[in-house]
Write a protein that holds these residues in place. Structure first.
Motif, short mmCIF file in Angstrom:
data_model
loop_
_atom_site.label_atom_id
_atom_site.label_comp_id
_atom_site.label_asym_id
_atom_site.label_seq_id
_atom_site.Cartn_x
_atom_site.Cartn_y
_atom_site.Cartn_z
N PRO A 232 -48.05 48.14 32.35
CA PRO A 232 -47.82 49.33 33.18
C PRO A 232 -48.38 50.59 32.54
O PRO A 232 -48.52 50.68 31.31
N ASP A 233 -48.68 51.59 33.36
CA ASP A 233 -49.22 52.86 32.85
C ASP A 233 -48.24 53.54 31.90
O ASP A 233 -48.65 54.23 30.97
N ASP A 234 -46.96 53.37 32.13
CA ASP A 234 -45.95 54.03 31.29
C ASP A 234 -45.42 53.10 30.19
O ASP A 234 -44.33 53.32 29.66
N TYR A 235 -46.19 52.06 29.86
CA TYR A 235 -45.76 51.10 28.85
C TYR A 235 -45.58 51.77 27.50
O TYR A 235 -46.45 52.51 27.03
N LYS A 236 -44.44 51.51 26.83
CA LYS A 236 -44.13 52.17 25.56
C LYS A 236 -44.10 51.18 24.39
O LYS A 236 -43.78 51.57 23.26
N GLY A 237 -44.38 49.91 24.64
CA GLY A 237 -44.27 48.91 23.59
C GLY A 237 -45.47 48.89 22.65
O GLY A 237 -46.38 49.72 22.72
N ASP A 238 -45.48 47.85 21.77
CA ASP A 238 -46.49 47.76 20.72
C ASP A 238 -47.52 46.67 20.96
O ASP A 238 -48.32 46.36 20.07
N SER A 239 -47.53 46.06 22.15
CA SER A 239 -48.42 44.92 22.37
C SER A 239 -49.89 45.29 22.18
O SER A 239 -50.66 44.52 21.59
N LEU A 240 -50.32 46.46 22.64
CA LEU A 240 -51.73 46.85 22.47
C LEU A 240 -52.07 47.08 21.00
O LEU A 240 -53.20 46.80 20.58
N LYS A 241 -51.11 47.58 20.23
CA LYS A 241 -51.35 47.76 18.79
C LYS A 241 -51.47 46.42 18.08
O LYS A 241 -52.26 46.26 17.15
N GLU A 242 -50.66 45.47 18.51
CA GLU A 242 -50.64 44.16 17.86
C GLU A 242 -51.71 43.22 18.40
O GLU A 242 -51.96 42.16 17.81
N LEU A 243 -52.33 43.61 19.51
CA LEU A 243 -53.28 42.73 20.19
C LEU A 243 -54.42 42.26 19.29
O LEU A 243 -54.75 41.06 19.29
N PRO A 244 -55.07 43.12 18.50
CA PRO A 244 -56.16 42.63 17.63
C PRO A 244 -55.72 41.52 16.70
O PRO A 244 -56.47 40.56 16.46
N GLU A 245 -54.49 41.62 16.18
CA GLU A 245 -54.01 40.58 15.27
C GLU A 245 -53.74 39.28 16.03
O GLU A 245 -53.99 38.19 15.51
#
Length: 736
Positions: A232-245
């Motif tokens: 979602p546009d208002d997503y506040k989690g860390d999935s995008l930060k952890e995605l490369p790993e």
């Protein structure tokens, strides 16, 4: 329709060599409209179309060539608002450095995005899982409604998304490839996409989806675009930060390998199945049977690992992961490996059909796709989506409605069936006994004249306990066929029985109290396959099909009266009425089961019935069914006694004994009694009478308890060199 839509807009499209046609709402007016793709109509034809359809909606044909490189105009039609951002992102239309132009349109929901595509890319439907909408990829042979046409449902004009196609150089549209279509199939066909769209608890779903995308050949940039498009546009989690790993880990684990070796493929399929949530175990009752639960039907519904359902699920899983079919050899190797893991490295668990439980809890499989159950405890009932029990669903398995408490549902059900209080109590006894997870089970024997509604009566019971496409089956001839049916169905219903062999009668007794059947496995010299099941079942017929004492003493007999000729309802009308009351009937029965769980330990087993365990369970439920203590048990005892006496008095051996031994009785050798019997003219031709003195002795032993109820006392007096002696006396009270 609105004034001048086709008249005003069609010339604009024709000027750009884009073929358009008039529509009624969304439907082309002229048959063979696909032929308009080959060329733009000449001026005369254009004038005729506009004159005939000036106010109609306008539709544009897709698949029109864009240049000489076999590129055509196409469009993914996104049927779900949640997926529009994903498609736009995957096509690179949200990047800051984008070169392609976003051009599309929107009707009631979703959006249609115009793209360039290879001529070889065909129209296809990309199906969404887990409640997601579909994406229709539209190419040659398809058309789409264009703004400012009026949407037939909203009554409002279609809207332009991005830049109008009339203002775009089609060479600047984004290009969609077979690879993009493959990725979209993988993404929206995965349950993980739904979790990411929700924006909550995304870690596990994100890791799993990355593994699937890596297997499908997605680049790191594409995976990032996909995740941005899903979250979602208002997503506040860390999935995008952890995605490369996550991506790095998936590649290090070899998910991206494309080795076509069968052994490698089979190992990957097994790993893929386990990573998707497949749970392997062994059936505790049949220890050579490997079982598995699948993620899309929940943790309660189990399948044989080698079943067709599991094989198809694995095929679909492999195709979504790799974008290509898996051949039979690696698939079969994967199934064999999963069987071995289930049998040797997995827990042993009991498997149930429709009803499961123990002394404190009972669960009923409702038959829904998501595996919901009714959980019944001493405190009451509830609907749950998970269960500690494992259920199997046989062929034709049907669903039950959600139980809903109603006013006096069971008494209204009695009126619906037209039962007197005696037969109503007998029916309640069988129903509540059939909802007990473990046997023994009383056998319901339904008799009645032709037209008494026996088959419909049994069908209604089947729909209450264990609905199935096979509502009415014939009584099999062989015990092994009986056990095969017991494997498939929780409640067996045998229709229009006219008789049964002694072997089948014994097999039915074993089925009601617990027993097995052993046969040699096919293609082996000495291995046995043992089928062991305990099931409730019912048999209906005009009468006389059950006459052996062992079966009669396990029975709940119901004799239905003839239906009046006037005012009969059709079966369709009756089923409609029954379906309306079924949720209330189920609620009342399940509440009675809860009452039985409360009272069972404090109830003294009825000692005057052979099936004491079943009778104790029924007795514990009586007050929960609205009956006085002992009322249902007494009804069973009376019905059994009358049934046995009627059958004994009609038995050919008893009829012959009354002829040769009354009024004084008989005392002497069994051999002498046998001679007296065969001297009767009618006895010589009756196939059910004993064929030798030893057969007579055995039949007297078997029938002695039942004959006693009919006033015939049989006593064996010992043996000497001449043979076995027997005494037969007739009591006046029973010798009518």
């Amino acid at each position: 329709m609105s004034n001048g839509i086709f008249r005003n807009e069609a010339p604009k499209f024709w000027a750009l060599n884009l073929p358009v046609i008039p529509l009624i709402d969304k439907v082309p007016i002229h048959p063979g409209w696909q032929g308009n793709l080959s060329s733009i109509p000449n001026e005369e034809k254009q004038h005729d179309l506009i004159a005939a359809h000036p106010n109609n909606n306008i539709g544009m044909l897709l698949g029109v060539p864009i240049d000489e490189s076999n590129t055509v105009l196409a469009a993914p039609d996104v049927d779900d608002d949640r997926l529009v951002k994903l498609v736009v992102q995957l096509l690179g239309l949200n990047r800051a450095d984008r070169r392609a132009v976003l051009s599309g349109k929107r009707g009631k929901k979703g959006a249609t995005i115009f793209v360039r595509a290879s001529k070889s890319l065909k129209s296809t439907v990309i199906k969404g899982a887990g409640g997601l909408g579909n994406i229709d990829f539209l190419a040659a042979g398809k058309m789409t409604v264009m703004p400012p046409s009026i949407h037939p449902e909203t009554g409002k004009p279609y809207e332009v998304v991005g830049t109008s196609l009339l203002e775009v150089n089609v060479a600047n549209l984004p290009e969609i490839t077979d690879h993009h279509v493959k990725l979209l199939k993988v993404i929206i066909g995965s349950e993980h996409a739904v979790v990411l769209l929700s924006g909550t608890v995304t870690h596990d779903a994100g890791v799993a989806l990355v593994a699937v995308l890596v297997r499908a050949g997605a680049t790191d940039e594409e995976i990032t675009d996909i995740f941005v498009g899903l979250l979602p546009d208002d997503y506040k989690g860390d999935s995008l930060k952890e995605l490369p790993e996550w991506i790095k880990s998936a590649r290090e684990k070899g998910f991206a390998e494309t080795d076509d070796n069968d052994d490698t493929q089979s190992a990957k399929v097994v790993a893929l199945a386990l990573s998707e949530g497949a749970f392997l175990f062994r059936d505790v009752a049949n220890r050579d049977v490997a079982m598995v639960t699948l993620p899309h039907t929940g943790k309660a519904i189990a399948y044989r690992v080698n079943s067709g359902t599991v094989k198809l699920w694995l095929r679909n899983l492999a195709y979504k992961a790799w974008g290509r079919p898996i051949s039979s050899h690696p698939l079969n190797e994967a199934i064999s490996t999963m069987e071995a893991v289930a049998l040797f490295d997995s827990p042993s668990l009991p498997v149930f059909a429709r009803v499961a439980g123990d002394g404190s809890t009972i669960a009923v499989d409702l038959g829904t796709e998501d595996g919901r159950i009714v959980r019944i405890s001493r405190e009451g009932r509830s609907i749950e989506t998970t269960s500690a029990y494992k259920f199997v669903r046989g062929a034709g398995f049907g669903s039950l409605p959600i139980p809903e408490t109603g006013d006096d549902s069971l008494r209204r059900f009695q009126t619906f069936l037209g039962l007197d209080d005696q037969n109503y109590r007998l029916l309640l006894a069988f129903l509540i006994n059939a909802l007990r997870p473990e046997g023994p089970y009383f056998i319901l024997l339904v008799e009645g004249e032709q037209g008494s509604g026996k088959s419909f009566f049994c069908e209604v019971i089947k729909r209450i306990i264990d609905p199935n496409d096979a509502l009415r089956v014939r009584l099999p001839d062989k015990p092994q066929d009986l056990m095969i049916q017991a494997k498939e169905y929780r409640l067996l219903s045998f229709d229009n029985a006219s008789g049964m062999s002694a072997e089948m009668s014994d097999a039915l007794c074993s089925l009601s109290t617990g027993g097995g059947f052993a046969v040699r496995k096919l293609y082996t010299d000495g291995d046995l396959y043992v089928m062991t099941y305990t099931r409730p079942f019912m048999i209906n017929g005009i009468g006389g099909y059950a006459n052996r004492p062992d079966l009669m003493e396990r029975a709940i007999p119901i004799r239905l009266p003839s239906m009046p000729e006037g005012g009969r309802k059709t079966e369709e009308e009756l089923l409609a009425e029954f379906n309306r009351m079924l949720p209330g009937v189920l609620a009342a029965l399940y509440d009675a089961v809860a009452h039985a769980l409360q009272e069972y330990d404090s109830i003294e087993p009825p000692r005057h019935l052979r099936m004491a365990d079943s009778a104790r369970w029924i007795s514990a439920a009586e007050e929960g069914l609205g009956e006085k203590p002992g009322a249902i048990i007494d009804a069973i005892a009376i019905a059994q006694n009358e049934f046995v006496v009627d059958r004994v008095n009609d038995d050919p051996l008893v009829l012959t004994l009354r002829k040769v031994a009354r009024p004084l009785g008989f005392e002497g050798y069994v051999g002498d009694l046998y001679i007296k019997i065969i001297e009767q003219d009618d006895a010589r031709h009756h196939r059910t009478l004993p064929k030798s003195p030893s057969h007579l002795s055995n039949q007297l032993v078997r029938m002695r308890p039942a004959m006693a109820k009919a006033g015939i006392k049989v006593e064996f007096l010992g043996k000497d060199r001449k043979g076995r002696k027997v005494s037969i006396r007739f009591e006046e009270a029973g010798a009518s």
